[in-house]
Design a protein around this motif. Structure first.
Motif, PDB file in Angstrom:
ATOM      1  N   VAL A 402      -0.953   6.605  19.726  1.00 51.15           N
ATOM      2  CA  VAL A 402      -0.886   7.378  18.489  1.00 51.15           C
ATOM      3  C   VAL A 402      -2.255   7.953  18.161  1.00 51.15           C
ATOM      4  N   ASP A 403      -2.273   9.244  17.825  1.00 53.74           N
ATOM      5  CA  ASP A 403      -3.496   9.886  17.344  1.00 53.74           C
ATOM      6  C   ASP A 403      -3.692   9.453  15.897  1.00 53.74           C
ATOM      7  N   ARG A 404      -4.473   8.411  15.703  1.00 55.85           N
ATOM      8  CA  ARG A 404      -4.589   7.811  14.378  1.00 55.85           C
ATOM      9  C   ARG A 404      -5.196   8.759  13.355  1.00 55.85           C
ATOM     10  N   ARG A 405      -6.132   9.598  13.778  1.00 53.47           N
ATOM     11  CA  ARG A 405      -6.761  10.516  12.828  1.00 53.47           C
ATOM     12  C   ARG A 405      -5.731  11.487  12.261  1.00 53.47           C
ATOM     13  N   ARG A 406      -4.937  12.118  13.114  1.00 52.05           N
ATOM     14  CA  ARG A 406      -3.914  13.057  12.653  1.00 52.05           C
ATOM     15  C   ARG A 406      -2.849  12.345  11.812  1.00 52.05           C
ATOM     16  N   GLU A 407      -2.481  11.144  12.256  1.00 49.10           N
ATOM     17  CA  GLU A 407      -1.495  10.377  11.497  1.00 49.10           C
ATOM     18  C   GLU A 407      -2.020  10.060  10.104  1.00 49.10           C
ATOM     19  N   ARG A 408      -3.272   9.582  10.025  1.00 49.06           N
ATOM     20  CA  ARG A 408      -3.855   9.189   8.746  1.00 49.06           C
ATOM     21  C   ARG A 408      -3.975  10.399   7.818  1.00 49.06           C
ATOM     22  N   GLU A 409      -4.367  11.552   8.349  1.00 44.98           N
ATOM     23  CA  GLU A 409      -4.490  12.754   7.521  1.00 44.98           C
ATOM     24  C   GLU A 409      -3.141  13.189   6.974  1.00 44.98           C
ATOM     25  N   ALA A 410      -2.104  13.136   7.808  1.00 48.11           N
ATOM     26  CA  ALA A 410      -0.765  13.534   7.364  1.00 48.11           C
ATOM     27  C   ALA A 410      -0.235  12.572   6.301  1.00 48.11           C
ATOM     28  N   VAL A 411      -0.461  11.271   6.494  1.00 45.02           N
ATOM     29  CA  VAL A 411      -0.005  10.280   5.513  1.00 45.02           C
ATOM     30  C   VAL A 411      -0.745  10.461   4.198  1.00 45.02           C
ATOM     31  N   ALA A 412      -2.066  10.652   4.273  1.00 43.71           N
ATOM     32  CA  ALA A 412      -2.861  10.824   3.054  1.00 43.71           C
ATOM     33  C   ALA A 412      -2.398  12.040   2.263  1.00 43.71           C
ATOM     34  N   GLU A 413      -2.010  13.105   2.957  1.00 44.65           N
ATOM     35  CA  GLU A 413      -1.535  14.312   2.266  1.00 44.65           C
ATOM     36  C   GLU A 413      -0.259  14.029   1.483  1.00 44.65           C
ATOM     37  N   GLN A 414       0.671  13.292   2.089  1.00 45.97           N
ATOM     38  CA  GLN A 414       1.914  12.962   1.397  1.00 45.97           C
ATOM     39  C   GLN A 414       1.669  11.991   0.241  1.00 45.97           C
ATOM     40  N   VAL A 415       0.865  10.983   0.477  1.00 44.14           N
ATOM     41  CA  VAL A 415       0.589   9.971  -0.545  1.00 44.14           C
ATOM     42  C   VAL A 415      -0.105  10.600  -1.746  1.00 44.14           C
ATOM     43  N   ASP A 416      -1.067  11.491  -1.490  1.00 43.42           N
ATOM     44  CA  ASP A 416      -1.760  12.167  -2.595  1.00 43.42           C
ATOM     45  C   ASP A 416      -0.817  13.113  -3.332  1.00 43.42           C
ATOM     46  N   GLY A 417       0.012  13.830  -2.576  1.00 48.72           N
ATOM     47  CA  GLY A 417       0.925  14.776  -3.192  1.00 48.72           C
ATOM     48  C   GLY A 417       1.951  14.111  -4.088  1.00 48.72           C
ATOM     49  N   LEU A 418       2.355  12.895  -3.743  1.00 45.68           N
ATOM     50  CA  LEU A 418       3.334  12.157  -4.540  1.00 45.68           C
ATOM     51  C   LEU A 418       2.685  11.242  -5.579  1.00 45.68           C
ATOM     52  N   ARG A 419       1.358  11.243  -5.608  1.00 44.98           N
ATOM     53  CA  ARG A 419       0.594  10.435  -6.565  1.00 44.98           C
ATOM     54  C   ARG A 419       0.969   8.956  -6.474  1.00 44.98           C
ATOM     55  N   VAL A 420       0.987   8.446  -5.248  1.00 38.57           N
ATOM     56  CA  VAL A 420       1.251   7.028  -5.025  1.00 38.57           C
ATOM     57  C   VAL A 420       0.030   6.224  -5.472  1.00 38.57           C
ATOM     58  N   LYS A 421       0.253   5.256  -6.352  1.00 38.82           N
ATOM     59  CA  LYS A 421      -0.847   4.416  -6.820  1.00 38.82           C
ATOM     60  C   LYS A 421      -0.972   3.206  -5.908  1.00 38.82           C
ATOM     61  N   ALA A 422      -1.937   3.288  -4.987  1.00 35.04           N
ATOM     62  CA  ALA A 422      -2.202   2.192  -4.049  1.00 35.04           C
ATOM     63  C   ALA A 422      -3.705   2.102  -3.841  1.00 35.04           C
ATOM     64  N   VAL A 441       8.735   5.535   0.259  1.00 35.57           N
ATOM     65  CA  VAL A 441       9.966   5.889   0.964  1.00 35.57           C
ATOM     66  C   VAL A 441      10.127   7.406   1.012  1.00 35.57           C
ATOM     67  N   LEU A 442       9.884   8.064  -0.123  1.00 41.06           N
ATOM     68  CA  LEU A 442       9.996   9.524  -0.170  1.00 41.06           C
ATOM     69  C   LEU A 442       8.954  10.178   0.723  1.00 41.06           C
ATOM     70  N   ALA A 443       7.740   9.630   0.734  1.00 45.07           N
ATOM     71  CA  ALA A 443       6.691  10.184   1.607  1.00 45.07           C
ATOM     72  C   ALA A 443       7.104  10.091   3.064  1.00 45.07           C
ATOM     73  N   LYS A 444       7.725   8.975   3.451  1.00 43.14           N
ATOM     74  CA  LYS A 444       8.201   8.823   4.836  1.00 43.14           C
ATOM     75  C   LYS A 444       9.241   9.877   5.166  1.00 43.14           C
ATOM     76  N   CYS A 445      10.165  10.104   4.247  1.00 41.81           N
ATOM     77  CA  CYS A 445      11.206  11.109   4.485  1.00 41.81           C
ATOM     78  C   CYS A 445      10.620  12.508   4.563  1.00 41.81           C
ATOM     79  N   LEU A 446       9.699  12.834   3.659  1.00 47.97           N
ATOM     80  CA  LEU A 446       9.128  14.179   3.638  1.00 47.97           C
ATOM     81  C   LEU A 446       8.276  14.446   4.866  1.00 47.97           C
ATOM     82  N   LEU A 447       7.636  13.406   5.407  1.00 45.20           N
ATOM     83  CA  LEU A 447       6.821  13.577   6.607  1.00 45.20           C
ATOM     84  C   LEU A 447       7.689  13.963   7.800  1.00 45.20           C
ATOM     85  N   ALA A 448       8.974  13.614   7.743  1.00 46.79           N
ATOM     86  CA  ALA A 448       9.907  13.991   8.811  1.00 46.79           C
ATOM     87  C   ALA A 448      10.369  15.440   8.680  1.00 46.79           C
ATOM     88  N   ARG A 449       9.984  16.137   7.605  1.00 43.38           N
ATOM     89  CA  ARG A 449      10.297  17.550   7.364  1.00 43.38           C
ATOM     90  C   ARG A 449      11.797  17.838   7.449  1.00 43.38           C
TER      91      ARG A 449
END
Length: 610
Positions: A402-422, A441-449
């Motif tokens: 897994v390309d961790r950098r690309r994965e982390r950037e994509a996850v951070a974009e979804q988490v920030d966009g949904l204002r997840v408090k973590a 859960v919603l971030a996981k679904c949205l990442l699947a486009r």
């Protein structure tokens, strides 16, 4: 304000009883008084000076956003957390509650938000767990246990055999079994933490009848719920917490929803449903279903359901418990496999076979499952792990790492966009509040486009602030062209958010209602409830409840029957050579019971190995 509970016999002028029982007078001491309660966890101050007062025969609503400290305060009362500051008095006598057993000895019972049932045991065994009746020989008296369990379940309107294992019961049924478990105790004070989060309106009404019976007998009730409309009917007073602190107390008759929302979130919230008045149904068809039939193991059977969802449209599924709403979503997502599902399905204009969750994700469909903790999340793993779990193929290098950098950037974009408090992307999901878990859960679904998003009770058990954010997200996704098919037990939510609402009863479609009356019958609560309890089509009068089973190509009456011989004209037949989705996929080893998309190639649930 809606009418409250029936009178309990208190006289008014002329000898008539009041239409609503009022709080006991000042001379009546409180059944419970919690004062200056404080509680800390490592790095977190959960409660600061919280307080709560309950009188005998009173229903006190305890409100606050997720993370406000409601469950922590009630866990202290139930003896779960023993190291706290402050004082607790029962009937004016100071007490120290050092264990759940000590709480029970004081007559305190609690229905926790997270169900405390043993899946392998029966309904009766769970209701009597630790308190089993005995025969003169000292063995468990199963007859007496089953008889009493049946009485409790019947009182709640639940038609579940006492000897059915809990693992074979639906979430709503499990919630009512948890209520029956509490009713079996000799309680003087009952705490109910989100008792209706998985219940449809009819089950909620039945539960309210039980609460009224309890309070008529002098039992005090602490009622925690994010459904503000329920409080107008069942609560006498409301106490509000925010950020672990006591904010205020109001008599329910003297307040309204807007004030309660302001007390909870510290700001006004004028619009909970941002969808607007215009019905949107002009986009291209995302999903077309004809004659959907299914025989799920342990679920409700589906009978010839037709439905469609267009791009930019939100379509709701309404119905009572056991109507088949969740089964429709599970069948479309491939949770039951192709062998149990019959009918014709097209997705974005292409034939679609609901073979497995992995296959559904590949075709552009994602599911927000009803039970996020059991079906959508790996609780012991991180926010990053859970968010990217269904989309790892997108971040794989040629040598299968897994390309961790690309994965982390994509996850951070979804988490920030949904204002997840973590605290961070590496925080474990089980440390987050319910609303933030749902956002993951919603971030996981949205990442699947997905082009089609299936949502099963998307706002169950979350606070009004998080609920408004999810409603805003649904509206935004629809405006971007995503089709949404959503199940909800909250009729105001369906009416406020959906362009159309389809109603199911016993696995059959019994009504279709619209946001705009110009397009058909208007979606209103009374009309939806009528259709939900009808055994025939209440809109067209075609007798949907008595309709014959849809026929398969070979003349049998059940296209979902896995024993049905192969028929090349039957779209439900896995051997159909004309269906491009039926071509063998030798790489698909997905477990068909996996509704979270966490299949073999998505990672190992046991740990974050990446």
């Amino acid at each position: 304000m809606t009418a409250r509970r029936a009178a309990t016999g208190r006289a008014v002028e002329g000898g008539a009883a009041t239409g609503r029982r009022t709080r006991p007078g000042p001379h009546a001491g409180p059944l419970l008084a919690m004062r200056a309660i404080a509680k800390s966890f490592p790095g977190v101050r959960a409660l600061r000076g919280a307080r709560l007062t309950v009188h005998a025969g009173e229903v006190v609503a305890l409100l606050g956003e997720n993370g406000a400290g409601k469950s922590t305060l009630m866990s202290i009362l139930a003896g779960v957390h023993t190291d706290y500051e402050g004082t607790i008095e029962c009937d004016g006598v100071p007490v120290t509650i050092h264990s759940p057993k000590a709480a029970q000895a004081l007559g305190i019972g609690m229905i926790h938000q997270e169900l405390n049932l043993v899946p392998e045991l029966t309904a009766a065994e769970n209701i009597f767990l630790g308190r089993e009746p005995r025969t003169p020989r000292g063995t468990v008296d199963y007859r007496a246990m089953d008889r009493r369990a049946a009485e409790l379940l019947t009182r709640l309107g639940l038609e579940v055999p006492p000897r059915r294992p809990v693992k074979h019961c639906r979430i709503a049924e499990q919630q009512l079994i948890e209520v029956a478990k509490a009713l079996n105790l000799d309680v003087r004070l009952l705490v109910m933490d989100e008792p209706t989060s998985a219940l449809a309106d009819a089950e909620v009404r039945r539960l309210f009848e039980v609460i009224r019976d309890l309070t008529a007998d002098g039992v005090g009730v602490v009622y925690i719920s994010h459904r503000l409309e329920e409080l107008e009917e069942i609560a006498d007073s409301v106490t509000v917490l925010r950020d672990g602190e006591y904010v205020g107390e109001r008599a329910m008759a003297d307040t309204d929803r807007s004030e309660l929302v302001r007390l909870m979130v510290g700001r006004t919230m004028d619009e909970l449903y941002p969808r607007g008045g215009e019905q949107r149904s002009e986009g291209p068809v995302r999903l077309e279903v004809s004659g959907l039939s299914c025989v799920p193991e342990g679920g409700s059977r589906l009978h010839g359901i037709d439905l469609s969802v267009r791009a930019g449209e939100i379509v709701g599924l309404a119905g009572l418990m056991g109507a088949g709403r969740s089964e429709v979503l599970q069948a479309l997502f491939g949770a039951y496999g192709a062998g149990r599902v019959g009918g014709s399905v097209t997705l974005d204009g292409q034939p679609y076979r609901p073979r497995s969750p992995k296959h559904a994700l590949r075709k552009g469909m994602a599911l927000v499952a009803e039970d996020r903790k059991a079906q959508s999340l790996v609780l012991a793993n991180t926010v990053r792990f859970n968010t990217s779990l269904a989309s790892l193929d997108r971040y794989r290098r040629p040598w299968h790492t897994v390309d961790r950098r690309r994965e982390r950037e994509a996850v951070a974009e979804q988490v920030d966009g949904l204002r997840v408090k973590a605290p961070s992307l590496n925080a474990n999901v089980d440390t987050l509040s319910g609303g933030n878990q749902q956002k993951v859960v919603l971030a996981k679904c949205l990442l699947a486009r997905p082009s089609l998003l299936l949502m099963d009770e998307p706002t169950r058990g979350i606070d009004v602030g998080a609920k408004a954010e999810i409603h805003e997200l649904m509206d935004r996704l629809a405006r971007q062209g995503t089709g949404i098919l959503a199940v909800s037990s909250e009729l105001p939510e369906l009416i406020g958010m959906c362009d159309r609402v389809l109603v199911l009863c016993e696995g059959r479609l019994t009504g279709e209602f619209h946001r705009d009356a110009a397009n058909g019958p208007r979606a209103e609560q009374e009309a939806l409830l009528t259709a939900a309890m009808a055994r025939e089509d209440v809109v067209t009068g075609t007798g949907g409840g008595d309709a014959a089973e849809p026929t398969a190509g070979d003349g049998t009456t059940d296209p979902a029957d896995p024993t049905d011989p192969a028929d090349p004209t039957d779209p439900a037949d896995p051997t159909d050579p004309t269906d491009p989705d039926d071509r063998p996929d030798t790489t698909d080893t997905t477990d068909t019971t996996d509704t979270a998309g966490t299949d073999d190639d998505a990672g190992t649930p046991g740990g974050d190995h990446r």
